[in-house]
Design a protein around this motif. Sequence first.
Motif, PDB file in Angstrom:
ATOM      1  N   ASP B 127       0.827  -1.196   0.000  1.00 53.70           N
ATOM      2  CA  ASP B 127       0.000   0.000   0.000  1.00 53.70           C
ATOM      3  C   ASP B 127       0.868   1.254   0.000  1.00 53.70           C
ATOM      4  O   ASP B 127       0.567   2.237  -0.679  1.00 53.70           O
ATOM      5  CB  ASP B 127      -0.921  -0.014   1.221  1.00 53.70           C
ATOM      6  CG  ASP B 127      -1.757  -1.288   1.261  1.00 53.70           C
ATOM      7  OD1 ASP B 127      -2.168  -1.727   0.181  1.00 53.70           O
ATOM      8  OD2 ASP B 127      -1.973  -1.814   2.358  1.00 53.70           O
ATOM      9  N   ASP B 131       0.633   4.096  -2.735  1.00 52.17           N
ATOM     10  CA  ASP B 131       0.362   5.479  -2.344  1.00 52.17           C
ATOM     11  C   ASP B 131       1.412   6.413  -2.926  1.00 52.17           C
ATOM     12  O   ASP B 131       1.099   7.523  -3.367  1.00 52.17           O
ATOM     13  CB  ASP B 131       0.349   5.592  -0.809  1.00 52.17           C
ATOM     14  CG  ASP B 131      -0.962   5.047  -0.240  1.00 52.17           C
ATOM     15  OD1 ASP B 131      -1.887   4.804  -1.032  1.00 52.17           O
ATOM     16  OD2 ASP B 131      -1.045   4.882   0.991  1.00 52.17           O
ATOM     17  N   GLU B 132       2.657   5.928  -2.939  1.00 52.29           N
ATOM     18  CA  GLU B 132       3.728   6.745  -3.485  1.00 52.29           C
ATOM     19  C   GLU B 132       3.442   7.091  -4.950  1.00 52.29           C
ATOM     20  O   GLU B 132       3.569   8.242  -5.379  1.00 52.29           O
ATOM     21  CB  GLU B 132       5.051   5.972  -3.382  1.00 52.29           C
ATOM     22  CG  GLU B 132       6.294   6.821  -3.515  1.00 52.29           C
ATOM     23  CD  GLU B 132       7.537   5.948  -3.412  1.00 52.29           C
ATOM     24  OE1 GLU B 132       8.447   6.135  -4.224  1.00 52.29           O
ATOM     25  OE2 GLU B 132       7.565   5.066  -2.528  1.00 52.29           O
ATOM     26  N   PHE B 134       0.534   7.084  -6.414  1.00 56.63           N
ATOM     27  CA  PHE B 134      -0.620   7.981  -6.461  1.00 56.63           C
ATOM     28  C   PHE B 134      -0.181   9.416  -6.169  1.00 56.63           C
ATOM     29  O   PHE B 134      -0.647  10.363  -6.816  1.00 56.63           O
ATOM     30  CB  PHE B 134      -1.673   7.553  -5.434  1.00 56.63           C
ATOM     31  CG  PHE B 134      -2.461   6.356  -5.871  1.00 56.63           C
ATOM     32  CD1 PHE B 134      -2.794   6.166  -7.208  1.00 56.63           C
ATOM     33  CD2 PHE B 134      -2.887   5.420  -4.946  1.00 56.63           C
ATOM     34  CE1 PHE B 134      -3.531   5.058  -7.617  1.00 56.63           C
ATOM     35  CE2 PHE B 134      -3.624   4.314  -5.348  1.00 56.63           C
ATOM     36  CZ  PHE B 134      -3.942   4.132  -6.677  1.00 56.63           C
ATOM     37  N   ASP B 135       0.722   9.559  -5.213  1.00 57.84           N
ATOM     38  CA  ASP B 135       1.182  10.900  -4.848  1.00 57.84           C
ATOM     39  C   ASP B 135       1.867  11.589  -6.024  1.00 57.84           C
ATOM     40  O   ASP B 135       1.706  12.796  -6.227  1.00 57.84           O
ATOM     41  CB  ASP B 135       2.148  10.831  -3.654  1.00 57.84           C
ATOM     42  CG  ASP B 135       1.389  10.621  -2.355  1.00 57.84           C
ATOM     43  OD1 ASP B 135       0.158  10.789  -2.356  1.00 57.84           O
ATOM     44  OD2 ASP B 135       2.032  10.295  -1.333  1.00 57.84           O
ATOM     45  N   ARG B 158      -6.054   8.884  -7.844  1.00 62.01           N
ATOM     46  CA  ARG B 158      -6.282   7.443  -7.699  1.00 62.01           C
ATOM     47  C   ARG B 158      -7.174   6.927  -8.826  1.00 62.01           C
ATOM     48  O   ARG B 158      -6.942   5.852  -9.377  1.00 62.01           O
ATOM     49  CB  ARG B 158      -6.933   7.148  -6.342  1.00 62.01           C
ATOM     50  CG  ARG B 158      -5.998   7.340  -5.163  1.00 62.01           C
ATOM     51  CD  ARG B 158      -6.545   6.682  -3.902  1.00 62.01           C
ATOM     52  NE  ARG B 158      -7.793   7.282  -3.456  1.00 62.01           N
ATOM     53  CZ  ARG B 158      -7.881   8.332  -2.661  1.00 62.01           C
ATOM     54  NH1 ARG B 158      -6.779   8.915  -2.205  1.00 62.01           N
ATOM     55  NH2 ARG B 158      -9.050   8.815  -2.302  1.00 62.01           N
TER      56      ARG B 158
END
Lengths: 213, 213
Positions: B127, B131-132, B134-135, B158
């Motif tokens: 995750d 998330d990285e 997505f960032d 996302r």
Amino acid sequence: MALDKEEMSEKVLAIAETLLNEGGAQNLKARTIAEQAGISVGSVYNLFADLDEVHRAVNMRLLDRLGATGIAAMADLERQGVTDVQHRILAMAAAYVRFVEAHPGSWPAVLAFNRRRATRPGPDAYDALLDELFDIVAGVLKAGDFDLDDERRALAARTLWSSVHGIVTSGYVANSDSRQAEEIWHQVELLVGVFVKGLEHGGAFAHAETKPV
Amino acid sequence: MALDKEEMSEKVLAIAETLLNEGGAQNLKARTIAEQAGISVGSVYNLFADLDEVHRAVNMRLLDRLGATGIAAMADLERQGVTDVQHRILAMAAAYVRFVEAHPGSWPAVLAFNRRRATRPGPDAYDALLDELFDIVAGVLKAGDFDLDDERRALAARTLWSSVHGIVTSGYVANSDSRQAEEIWHQVELLVGVFVKGLEHGGAFAHAETKPV
DNA sequence: AATAGTTCTTGAACAATGTTCATTCTCTGT
DNA sequence: ACAGAGAATGAACATTGTTCAAGAACTATT
């Protein structure tokens, strides 16, 4: 008197679907099927060439049902006189989401299996079913007054549906909390909203010169 | 003198990655690894608890590399002074597509494995890596002058990335012809074009009242 | 250097599973 | 009643994940 060959195949497939739904592909074992169906291991192999074929048959049933669900959702909207493109796409997406949620174990198995078959023979009945779904989406898009020729509309339909698919499957990577379900739906809503707005403003023709290689 | 424990782990992972890439998850066998690494079966289990952990470790490496690729692609654009949002998103998507193409066997395995772990413990290092990614996308979106608060921009990031992911993975279900590669890229281009146009025109707020049930 | 203790390595052994096939059973037509 | 075709059976085999008791190799202490 015992069951027909056809009936027994159905029984085996029903059992197989339950097993897949409960524990994924790992849970589809010849001996378990045989035991639950009240037949011997060998008889399973009499009905199906191997477990892959059982898995394939279950997947076909699932895809068929998904197609029926989508068509049913469309018919519902038709009956209600809903013509707004965004509403209709959202309704289809909702049907898809509901379907995946209803098959937490077996839907992932469909995808995994589907992927494994990449090296297999030529075109499959799979592709026909997927094309059917794409056609439904394309039909909905046709109702909107975007400026698209048939080819580009078909591309847009495939793109939109693949995107919904990606959102749904990515979302279910993590725990299937209700929070997760909300996140998925928020993403679908945003995608559809942005997609329709983008089509309205000619975004389908916004070419950039970036090449993939 | 022999290899370090760390070095041997690396060797095992390299072998495992090759095996996965060649034949998918089915091809990852303890005995094959042991033979190719020049150690015994038991030693493999000394380095890793079980084959799942080997698979997991390979996936982490792949995801790490994908992250690095994405960041590298971004850095390239930075160096070239490209600021256009659409170009930057397309460049990232291109990097993603290239990466998947470069790992025809192991990337599907990543996804399949990822899905299997749904029932496992809590949040994972997976995750964090996702998330990285997505960032990074969210950062690019921030450069555009869409009217989005942080939360909505994160959601859009996302959504966009999951969509790209869906297009790429759906596309590789069928044979990996060059025709298939073109289709994928056309879909990605259309998605990004429509998405950006849609964001520009406030499509992210086009709420409909359709509920998912 | 010798020894005791610790850690690592090994590969045989076990269990689970997919798949096959010779044997047995069952039913059908005459 | 009987011959023969087709189906069902489950023991047997091959493959694979995993464990573990025995031995090997290494480390620290005297």
